[in-house]
Design a protein around this motif. Sequence first.
Motif, mmCIF file in Angstrom:
data_model
loop_
_atom_site.group_PDB
_atom_site.id
_atom_site.type_symbol
_atom_site.label_atom_id
_atom_site.label_comp_id
_atom_site.label_asym_id
_atom_site.label_seq_id
_atom_site.Cartn_x
_atom_site.Cartn_y
_atom_site.Cartn_z
ATOM 1 N N PRO A 1 0.765 -0.805 0.140
ATOM 2 C CA PRO A 1 0.208 0.053 -0.399
ATOM 3 C C PRO A 1 0.794 1.335 0.379
ATOM 4 O O PRO A 1 1.867 1.050 0.236
ATOM 5 C CB PRO A 1 -0.705 0.180 1.403
ATOM 6 N N LYS A 2 0.390 2.164 -0.852
ATOM 7 C CA LYS A 2 0.878 3.365 -0.619
ATOM 8 C C LYS A 2 1.594 3.916 1.005
ATOM 9 O O LYS A 2 1.237 4.084 1.416
ATOM 10 C CB LYS A 2 0.372 5.258 -0.844
ATOM 11 N N PHE A 3 3.110 4.339 0.618
ATOM 12 C CA PHE A 3 3.185 5.038 2.017
ATOM 13 C C PHE A 3 4.603 5.254 1.729
ATOM 14 O O PHE A 3 4.564 6.496 0.569
ATOM 15 C CB PHE A 3 4.389 4.090 2.694
ATOM 16 N N ILE A 4 4.803 7.166 2.885
ATOM 17 C CA ILE A 4 5.792 7.927 2.612
ATOM 18 C C ILE A 4 7.080 8.211 3.686
ATOM 19 O O ILE A 4 5.930 7.972 5.178
ATOM 20 C CB ILE A 4 4.877 9.352 3.109
ATOM 21 N N VAL A 5 8.433 8.082 2.903
ATOM 22 C CA VAL A 5 9.326 7.645 3.941
ATOM 23 C C VAL A 5 10.055 9.134 3.570
ATOM 24 O O VAL A 5 9.925 9.814 3.341
ATOM 25 C CB VAL A 5 10.200 6.948 3.611
ATOM 26 N N THR A 6 10.007 10.017 5.274
ATOM 27 C CA THR A 6 10.633 10.970 5.649
ATOM 28 C C THR A 6 11.790 11.133 6.056
ATOM 29 O O THR A 6 11.270 10.262 7.659
ATOM 30 C CB THR A 6 9.141 11.451 6.750
ATOM 31 N N ARG A 7 12.639 11.682 5.874
ATOM 32 C CA ARG A 7 14.159 12.126 7.272
ATOM 33 C C ARG A 7 13.748 13.355 7.326
ATOM 34 O O ARG A 7 13.465 14.337 6.557
ATOM 35 C CB ARG A 7 15.368 11.812 6.523
ATOM 36 N N ILE A 8 14.199 13.943 8.450
ATOM 37 C CA ILE A 8 14.610 14.972 9.167
ATOM 38 C C ILE A 8 16.594 15.164 8.700
ATOM 39 O O ILE A 8 17.230 14.169 9.044
ATOM 40 C CB ILE A 8 14.523 15.302 10.182
ATOM 41 N N LEU A 9 16.835 15.890 8.127
ATOM 42 C CA LEU A 9 18.767 16.263 7.633
ATOM 43 C C LEU A 9 19.036 17.147 8.245
ATOM 44 O O LEU A 9 18.386 18.281 8.194
ATOM 45 C CB LEU A 9 18.832 16.434 6.378
ATOM 46 N N ASP A 10 20.364 17.374 8.638
ATOM 47 C CA ASP A 10 20.938 18.351 9.054
ATOM 48 C C ASP A 10 22.290 18.603 7.730
ATOM 49 O O ASP A 10 22.988 17.531 7.041
ATOM 50 C CB ASP A 10 22.305 18.057 10.091
ATOM 51 N N PHE A 11 22.192 19.814 6.985
ATOM 52 C CA PHE A 11 22.652 19.704 5.628
ATOM 53 C C PHE A 11 23.685 21.316 5.630
ATOM 54 O O PHE A 11 23.091 21.967 6.084
ATOM 55 C CB PHE A 11 21.244 20.018 4.702
ATOM 56 N N PRO A 12 24.685 20.665 5.930
ATOM 57 C CA PRO A 12 25.657 22.082 5.962
ATOM 58 C C PRO A 12 25.947 22.537 4.763
ATOM 59 O O PRO A 12 26.061 22.086 3.337
ATOM 60 C CB PRO A 12 27.304 21.671 5.795
ATOM 61 N N ALA A 13 25.668 24.443 4.379
ATOM 62 C CA ALA A 13 25.486 24.224 3.400
ATOM 63 C C ALA A 13 27.357 25.688 3.289
ATOM 64 O O ALA A 13 27.794 25.176 4.118
ATOM 65 C CB ALA A 13 24.113 26.103 3.522
ATOM 66 N N HIS A 14 26.945 25.985 1.562
ATOM 67 C CA HIS A 14 28.703 27.246 1.410
ATOM 68 C C HIS A 14 28.291 28.349 2.963
ATOM 69 O O HIS A 14 29.409 28.836 2.856
ATOM 70 C CB HIS A 14 28.096 27.875 0.153
ATOM 71 N N ASP A 15 27.605 28.485 3.328
ATOM 72 C CA ASP A 15 28.047 29.692 3.905
ATOM 73 C C ASP A 15 28.096 29.424 5.760
ATOM 74 O O ASP A 15 29.093 30.371 6.551
ATOM 75 C CB ASP A 15 26.800 30.886 4.374
ATOM 76 N N GLY B 1 17.870 30.147 -0.336
ATOM 77 C CA GLY B 1 18.794 31.121 -0.641
ATOM 78 C C GLY B 1 19.773 29.469 -1.214
ATOM 79 O O GLY B 1 20.816 29.618 -2.194
ATOM 80 N N LEU B 2 19.064 28.246 -1.093
ATOM 81 C CA LEU B 2 20.016 26.933 -1.427
ATOM 82 C C LEU B 2 19.340 26.292 -2.338
ATOM 83 O O LEU B 2 20.915 25.504 -2.847
ATOM 84 C CB LEU B 2 20.081 26.086 0.149
ATOM 85 N N VAL B 3 18.275 27.070 -2.558
ATOM 86 C CA VAL B 3 18.272 26.228 -3.977
ATOM 87 C C VAL B 3 18.813 26.522 -5.297
ATOM 88 O O VAL B 3 19.064 25.176 -5.902
ATOM 89 C CB VAL B 3 16.223 26.422 -4.195
ATOM 90 N N SER B 4 19.120 27.279 -5.671
ATOM 91 C CA SER B 4 20.562 28.127 -6.486
ATOM 92 C C SER B 4 21.486 27.563 -6.864
ATOM 93 O O SER B 4 22.143 28.106 -7.631
ATOM 94 C CB SER B 4 19.559 29.375 -7.433
ATOM 95 N N THR B 5 22.258 27.481 -5.488
ATOM 96 C CA THR B 5 23.779 27.237 -5.023
ATOM 97 C C THR B 5 23.911 25.632 -4.519
ATOM 98 O O THR B 5 24.209 25.150 -6.480
ATOM 99 C CB THR B 5 23.928 28.235 -4.143
ATOM 100 N N ASP B 6 24.566 25.337 -3.560
ATOM 101 C CA ASP B 6 24.391 24.377 -2.678
ATOM 102 C C ASP B 6 23.702 22.920 -3.940
ATOM 103 O O ASP B 6 24.016 22.094 -3.853
ATOM 104 C CB ASP B 6 24.079 24.387 -1.365
#
Length: 393
Positions: A293-307, A334-339
């Motif tokens: 049956p349909k399911f959704i997998v969710t993760r919470i992440l820490d993401f290091p950015a260029h700044d 601000g991260l969509v078009s960079t990192d």
Amino acid sequence: MSLLFRMLAAVRRYTSLNSTWQVTRCASTCSSNPIEKSVFISQSTDVFVNLALEHWLYRNFDFSKHHVLLFWRNKPCVVFGRHQNPWLECNVQAAEKAGIALARRNSGGGTVYHDPGNLNLTFFTPRERYNRKYNLNIITNALFRQWSLKSVINTREDILVNGDCKISGTAAKLGKPNAYHHCTLLVNVNKDNLSSILERKESGISTNATTSTRSPIKNLCDINRNIQMDKLLSAIGWEYLRTKALVLEDGRYDLVEQQKGFKYINPTEDWFPGIDKFISEFRSWDWNFGRTPKFIVTRILDFPAHDGKVYRLNLSLEVQDGIVEEIRMSLPAGLVSTDFTQDASVISNIRGTRYDHEVTENIIAAIGGKTVILNTAQSVDENNMRLDKATLQ
């Protein structure tokens, strides 16, 4: 030779699974009990073959005047219900690494671990004669008659011993004209393997799929060391044959002589034309995983950015029919078009592929994120996240 001695001799003949079981036949059926019974024992230990055999009998056999109890055993495997999510129910990675088969059955209910120490029983009748309590009482009566072991049937229709220890779980398939009720019996199962393989490893899965109810378990051999597989099979088989077909009443040896007795069966195309097609279907990825049956997998992440900052974001995968349909992320402004742009093509290529645990891990690795496990007292800092969802096509 008296009837009693003939029966005792027959029991001794039938107590070895390595011998050929004889078939007891009666020239005519007693007019007061026109329904005959047979006990079939599958010679296969392949879970996919046995599920196919069960399905073949359900689809093709005429049970109107002939009820059947099927015994079957499997090599190590995990069997989950028709409406369940295997990634939520067991440690899929560990099972696959150990060569343990993962199989979806046609009935509902929860997930179980099988190995040669587990006895499977399937009771076949027409739909209008389907009676779980009757079948379960056959088992409890056999345990008491042979070993004076007292067991109870709870409201979930599990069989319990010692108060709350489960030795048997149950499920069913109701159709027209036929129905079956099947259950397991823990005789001498490897409990360490059962515990480790049925351990839920994947987190963050949300779904409407049926989830299993975990219960304390016990092996019958731990309660009484004299309860061994061959003796148990024989005891339940004879209890089934001596019990009247429509009421839970002991017909004793006279009734046994009117039944068709025990028979080993070989689940092959020669014996059951068309079974190979069913075996192929039960082995297929489309059935075992694609029917999830349909399911959704969710993760919470820490993401290091260029700044130099570390942002917290959400990753979610929508999975339909076992296929990754959508990949969504809540991205810091601000991260969509960079990192993130350089990794977008890598991630979007996963869309449309078969889901497994590595899919999520590959996405996390591609964006350089690290999974965060939050406790209930923690919350995500909304200042570090965009509220709208960016969908990766």
